[in-house]
Scaffold this active site. Sequence first.
Site, PDB file in Angstrom:
ATOM      1  N   ILE A  10       0.816  -1.213   0.000  1.00  0.00           N
ATOM      2  CA  ILE A  10       0.000   0.000   0.000  1.00  0.00           C
ATOM      3  C   ILE A  10       0.856   1.273   0.000  1.00  0.00           C
ATOM      4  O   ILE A  10       0.412   2.309  -0.467  1.00  0.00           O
ATOM      5  CB  ILE A  10      -1.015  -0.004   1.162  1.00  0.00           C
ATOM      6  N   ASP A  33       0.920  -0.156   9.571  1.00  0.00           N
ATOM      7  CA  ASP A  33       1.129   1.085  10.309  1.00  0.00           C
ATOM      8  C   ASP A  33       2.615   1.442  10.341  1.00  0.00           C
ATOM      9  O   ASP A  33       3.020   2.565  10.013  1.00  0.00           O
ATOM     10  CB  ASP A  33       0.565   0.931  11.728  1.00  0.00           C
TER      11      ASP A  33
END
Length: 172
Positions: A10, A33
């Site tokens: 991503i 994250d």
Amino acid sequence: MEIEVIKGDITEIQVDAIVNAANTSLLGGGGVDGAIHRKGGPSILEACYAIRNKQGGCDVGEAVITTAGKLPAKYVIHTVGPVWNHGNNDEDLLLESCYKQSLALAVANGVKTIAFPNISTGIYRYPKDKAAVVAVSTVQAFSEKEKLDRVIFVCFDDENYALYNRLLTPEG
């Protein structure tokens, strides 16, 4: 609105906004994250500190938006997914809220293209098949009311990729 699934990283997707599966502290962590914070650089963390100073972090099911730093996106939308507790703590509603809140923030900030990871399916142990159904159905329902050009589900592993592909393929 185009909804698609790809297998990939991503942090390398060129869209207006990517969604981060954050924790309540907004200070980075593991999985997607950590990758977003590492690759995006210190400006993302600085923006997260500003949010923490203003409102004290981000609750489960909520979302906040920051710069994307060095990432190829313009924004990072940080959302905190639920930890799976066998479905006993409204996990479906909280996960649905993650997608709704993220999409609403996208629209409010002029985002036309957005990429989602598989929220809560890593260390938060949300069953991948159940999470995929919530994600796809929430985005499809949103697309009937609001208009974005493109939503991409970015799957890091083969299992999620197969699940989302099956849900998004008409004959699936």
